[in-house]
Design an enzyme around this catalytic site. Structure first.
Site, PDB file in Angstrom:
ATOM      1  N   ASN A  67      46.023  44.767  29.994  1.00 26.97           N
ATOM      2  CA  ASN A  67      46.494  43.267  29.804  1.00 26.97           C
ATOM      3  C   ASN A  67      46.967  42.792  31.146  1.00 26.97           C
ATOM      4  OD1 ASN A  67      47.472  45.088  26.730  1.00 26.97           O
ATOM      5  ND2 ASN A  67      48.857  45.656  28.049  1.00 26.97           N
ATOM      6  N   GLU A  81      43.617  50.596  36.693  1.00 27.62           N
ATOM      7  CA  GLU A  81      43.915  49.155  35.701  1.00 27.62           C
ATOM      8  C   GLU A  81      43.948  48.008  36.697  1.00 27.62           C
ATOM      9  OE1 GLU A  81      44.430  49.425  32.881  1.00 27.62           O
ATOM     10  OE2 GLU A  81      44.540  52.483  32.992  1.00 27.62           O
ATOM     11  N   HIS A 132      40.922  46.775  36.166  1.00 25.89           N
ATOM     12  CA  HIS A 132      40.867  45.874  35.272  1.00 25.89           C
ATOM     13  C   HIS A 132      40.849  44.746  35.240  1.00 25.89           C
ATOM     14  CE1 HIS A 132      38.875  49.507  32.397  1.00 25.89           C
ATOM     15  NE2 HIS A 132      39.787  49.922  32.099  1.00 25.89           N
TER      16      HIS A 132
HETATM   17 ZN   LIG Z   1      40.738  51.955  32.037  1.00 30.82          ZN
END
Ligand SMILES: [Zn+2]
Length: 1025
Positions: A435, A467, A470
């Protein structure tokens, strides 16, 4: 998103069992059936005081009798299974949604009745499939099809056959994907979760832009009670079609192009599964239960928290307000703008308006957490955890800071938000979720205590690196649709390894990445695999994209590309891609086009890479040499070629090779682009040998002619250092794969393995252990006791000295720790006295009164597993599991608990992890995986999963990686006809709860391959071992 880590865990421990329970089980199988107490359904209250009920695995009787009996002959079996697969693949293609009326369920085989002739059967099956499909089409036509006024019939296309909404009115949309003429521009979301009554109230205003004249608006919503909806200030009626999680508004007149406002007030329960806006709880060190609320939206669950256009391409801005009690804090993607006292004992936090982003990246948390922060350029990085674990957040803070700096530089685009939170959630299903600005983690993927070892840090670092990557690949630039999920996951996985190699070279991620590539090859060799970019329609198909192909193959082909271009070209292309598409959505070809633009190579990157993303599988390259003339041939490496479609796949392979005159340095590498089926390579000089796929950077397997193999084996026997350790590991990996394919006889494998006595490096040794461990478990589960014991001797001959030489002291090198934990776990599971005695000794030191002794972290699992085999030891480990606040320790304790041979304990732990009472439910797949490694428990686990399938699919979405893991763990070691039939029967009975999952096809294919492998190689093994 990062899957839970057990999916990536190599399996070295071959077997663990005590002779007593096994004999007991075997004997009981041949007795007349007593009243079987179905403990898979009835939970024993306590493993320690449970009564003497004898549980017989439902399939055990069948299993043992099936061994050595020919229930069906080969052809008959193939028929039946291919008919099933035909049924399944037919279902996959023909139906947009899961059906309860599967043709598969209507043909329950009686198993033992006499079979009709093969031809009749095929014709019969085809007719059945046809009839069933017609029935299905009729079944799926909406109810309105057969009413006079239900369906609007402006023209005769399927598009206008509308299903009925909940209220009975026709629902004005007929596709799982939303219409394109209406786009969200901004969401104002105000939420008030109540952590006592476990529900929440929401008030959402969506600004939408109409780009095509329309008389309807369709968006997603799931499990919500809509209290009131207004459009442009006027109350409107909301229609809902629950099966597709869609709501719609029909307007009496067309909406013209322009901006509009939709407001919805709604209530919903906090989700009790692990997606949407869900409640999570834990027991603190004082024994008090604490609750929190958090979110997990990827891929399809934002719609459970607020009505929205829940597809990744509908990017928008979000302004979130959260009402909370003062004892909690709230977090969301953006920094907090202000807090307002509502004067009723509640506070309202308002967060800044977000950047433009997809719905699946929205997140919020309401909890009691402690945190630490630091500034990295213009971003405040913070790490949050429950108060009991506030001492374990510092490593993550330091690591996230360093990696953020690395990515800011590498991508040449600064992380765009002013804050970045990393939050450890006590009850979390995935490994972590990216997120934007609020990354959530499973606790053991973020928290590291002071006494944690580098190997624990390796895991945490790699999840943080994934993460953070991302935040650019996924968040800043997002795939248009889930078919290109690999653009997110393949890239984040690739960056997770390469960033750590640069920032934390001591963590030895290089070896880890190599083993991931081997794993990806193994999965992609199945006929049931799929292209990196696949067609995706249903929610289950979206869930299924989170698999080895998207993550591991995606990362592998990026590495191959990187090593074909120059480092700088690759990076430049990536930067151009990110800059060209920031805050937008892309397809695979957008990435290839950017790389093609900057590349100075004489070939098109796009053309080359399309052959890797559009076709499933990978090539086998066969090398035959005649003097200086080398013939190269490529074909699809398909383990089960018999049932494969006949079309020929061709890849553009950037083949690399070295030879005996220059082989270990990267400057020795030469490249040949193989684009055709066959090509000839002319060498300038005579060579003794050639090794292709330098350092195993390419995603293909290489086979040599006899002389080629012999020369390589000979060279290795003389001096292991003639090849890099990765090349040695890849030869081991390839020769095992080729023997599985039937290209090399198994004695060739033994031939190569001769050199291993001189091997000292982690990568080749662990690869050999993984390969041998797989064969070992297969033989073990077949009860080939004689071969099992000879295999043990074989492993001892080759690895015994190394096993004996390992130290049991603290170690600081990650590479050495990886190697010794693999060797010792194997040694102790083979019950080698030296190993188990040492393990017991460490356990005694650890449990001694007033002891401050710490078991070295990389040895802890082995030590705990040995200890957990006694009644007393199991009890101690259970207490450790319950009360430890160190997550790495808890995790190893849980695996040890699941390694018990005691059937009552096995059943207890299965029950407790599924119902979440002692062991959190997200650990259930790990528990099943650990149990299935051992002979004592694997049939119980299989039965348990079958018996509890409904409950399991309520907790884990059909198709999700948790479900994939459960199916793989329970079935991947089956190799008998009886088990094949049993698995087929079970999966076919699942209907819309999973019969069409790709993982089901993979499981069936794997069992068949195991069976074939055993039949082909049993004799050789008997001869050679
Ligand atoms: Zn991932």
């Amino acid at each position: 998103m990062e899957p839970a880590n057990h999916l990536n865990q190599p399996e070295y421990g071959a077997i663990e069992r005590a002779p007593v329970p096994r004999n007991m089980i075997e004997n009981s199988m041949f007795e007349e059936e007593p009243d079987v107490v179905d403990l898979a359904k009835e939970s024993p209250t306590n493993p320690i005081d449970s009564d003497d009920a004898v549980y017989e695995p439902r399939n055990s009787r069948l299993l043992v009798r099936g061994l050595g009996e020919n229930d069906l002959d080969e052809d008959e079996e193939d028929y039946e299974s291919s008919a099933r697969l035909l049924g399944m693949s037919f279902m996959n293609r023909s139906s947009n949604q899961r059906s309860t009326s599967s043709p598969y369920t209507r043909q329950q085989p009686s198993g033992l009745c006499s079979m009709p002739s093969a031809k009749t059967l095929v014709v019969g099956v085809l007719i059945l499939v046809l009839v069933a499909s017609i029935a299905m089409v009729i079944y799926f036509l909406p109810g309105c099809t057969f009413t006079r006024n239900g369906c609007k019939k402006d023209n005769s296309t399927m598009d206008n056959i509308y299903p009925n909404s909940t209220s009975g009115e026709p629902f004005p949309w007929t596709d799982l994907r939303l219409p394109g003429g209406v786009h969200p521009v901004h969401y104002d979301i105000s939420l008030h979760p109540n952590l006592t009554s476990m529900n929440f109230r929401g008030n959402i205003s969506i600004t939408v832009q109409v780009t095509e004249v329309t008389n309807k608006m369709v968006l997603h919503s799931s499990y919500m009670n809509i209290v009131k909806a207004t459009f442009q200030g006027k109350e409107v009626k909301i229609l809902e079609y629950k099966p597709w999680q869609q709501i719609a508004i029909k307007f009496p007149e067309d909406l013209q192009k322009g901006m509009y406002f939709l407001n919805i007030i709604y209530t919903a329960n906090l989700s009790t599964s692990y997606d949407g806006f869900y409640n999570s709880s834990y027991v603190d060190t004082t024994g008090a239960k604490r609750v929190l609320a958090t979110t997990q939206f990827e891929p399809l669950a934002a719609r459970k928290a607020f009505p929205c256009f829940d597809e990744p391409a509908f990017k928008s801005t979000f302004l979130i307000k959260m009402i909370r009690e003062p004892k909690y804090i709230s977090l969301s993607n953006m920094p907090k703008a202000k807090t307002t006292d509502l004067k009723n004992g509640l506070l309202e936090d308002e967060f800044e308006k977000s950047v433009i982003m997809s719905t699946y990246l929205v997140a919020f948390v309401v909890a009691e957490f402690n945190s630490v922060s630091k500034n990295v350029s213009k971003t405040t990085v913070s790490v949050y955890a429950v108060p009991d674990k506030k001492d374990q957040i510092h490593y993550a803070l330091d690591t996230a800071g360093k990696l953020l700096e690395f990515y800011n530089t590498f991508f040449d685009i600064d992380y765009p938000l002013l804050k970045l939170d990393l939050v450890a959630i006590p009850d979390f299903l995935a490994g972590a979720m990216e997120n934007w600005g609020l990354i959530t983690f499973r606790e053991n993927m973020l928290l590291v205590g002071n006494d944690s070892s580098p190997i624990d840090k390796q895991l945490v670092t790699s999840v943080i690196a994934h993460e953070l990557a991302h935040q650019w690949f996924g968040n800043l630039v997002t795939m248009k649709w889930w078919n290109d999920l690999w653009l997110n996951e393949g890239f984040a996985t690739y960056m997770q390894y390469t960033s750590i190699e640069t920032v934390f070279p001591d963590l030895d991620m290089d070896t880890e990445f190599l083993s991931i590539r081997f794993k990806a090859l193994a999965n992609d060799a199945l006929n049931s695999s799929h292209p990196v970019s696949s067609i995706v329609k249903t929610p289950e198909q979206v869930e299924e994209m989170f698999d080895s192909v998207s993550y591991e193959k995606g990362a592998s082909i990026l590495l191959m590309l990187n090593s074909t271009l120059t480092e700088e070209e690759f990076r430049k292309g990536v930067i151009e891609y990110l800059q060209a598409h920031e805050f937008q959505n892309t397809k695979s070809e957008d990435l290839w086009n950017s790389l093609t633009n900057v590349s100075k190579q004489p070939f098109s990157v796009a053309q080359m890479m399309n052959t890797w993303t559009i076709q499933k599988g990978f090539p086998l390259v066969t090398v035959t040499r005649n003097g200086t003339q080398v013939t190269l041939t490529q074909e699809h490496f398909l383990l089960n070629a018999k049932n494969a479609p006949t079309h020929d796949s061709l890849w553009h392979i950037p083949l690399t090779y070295v030879n005996d005159s220059c082989s270990a340095l990267s400057s020795c590498k030469q490249v040949f682009h193989l684009k055709d089926k066959t090509a000839t390579l002319k060498l300038p000089d005579q060579v003794k040998w050639l090794k292709f796929n330098y350092r195993s950077d390419g995603f293909y397997i290489v086979h040599y002619d006899n002389e080629g193999w012999e020369a390589l084996i000979e060279a290795l026997r003389n001096d292991v250092k003639v090849l890099t350790h990765k090349d040695r590991a890849s030869l081991i990996n390839n020769v095992f794969a080729l023997s599985r394919l039937g290209k090399v006889p198994f004695r060739q494998v033994f031939n190569l393995m001769e050199y291993i006595k001189n091997e000292t490096e982690t990568a080749p040794l662990t690869e050999a252990l993984i390969q041998l461990g797989q064969i070992f478990r297969l033989l073990d589960k077949r009860s080939e006791l004689h071969l099992v014991s000879r295999m043990k001797s074989y492993i001892l001959v080759y690895f015994g000295t190394l096993m004996g030489n390992q130290s049991w002291q603290l170690e600081s090198s990650v590479s050495k720790m990886t190697l010794r934990s693999a060797l010792l776990e194997m040694a102790c599971s083979l019950d080698i006295a030296n190993c188990t005695q040492q393990a017991k000794h460490l356990y005694d030191l650890w449990t001694a009164p007033n002891s401050t002794y710490q078991i070295p972290s990389d040895l802890m699992r082995t030590v705990f597993k040995v200890a957990a085999q006694t009644e007393e030891g199991w009890g101690v480990i259970l207490e450790t599991y319950k009360y430890s606040i160190s997550d790495p320790e808890k995790h190893k304790a849980l695996e040890a608990l699941a390694s018990t041979q005691d059937v009552r304990k096995i059943l207890w732990i299965l029950h407790k992890s599924l119902d979440g009472s002692v062991i959190p439910t997200p650990e259930f797949p790990l528990v099943v995986n650990a149990i299935c490694k051992n002979f004592a428990g694997y049939l119980y686990a299989w039965d348990f999963v079958k018996e509890n399938w409904d409950k399991i699919t309520q907790k884990f979405p059909v198709g999700s990686f948790a479900i994939q893991s459960l199916i793989t763990s329970t079935t991947s070691q089956f190799s008998t006809k009886t088990h094949l039939m049993e698995a087929q029967n079970f999966f076919s009975s699942l209907g819309d709860k999973g019969s069409q999952m790709r993982i089901v096809q993979e499981a069936i294919e794997t069992i068949k391959l195991n069976k074939r492998w055993i039949e082909t190689n049993l004799e050789t093994l008997q001869e050679w071992l």
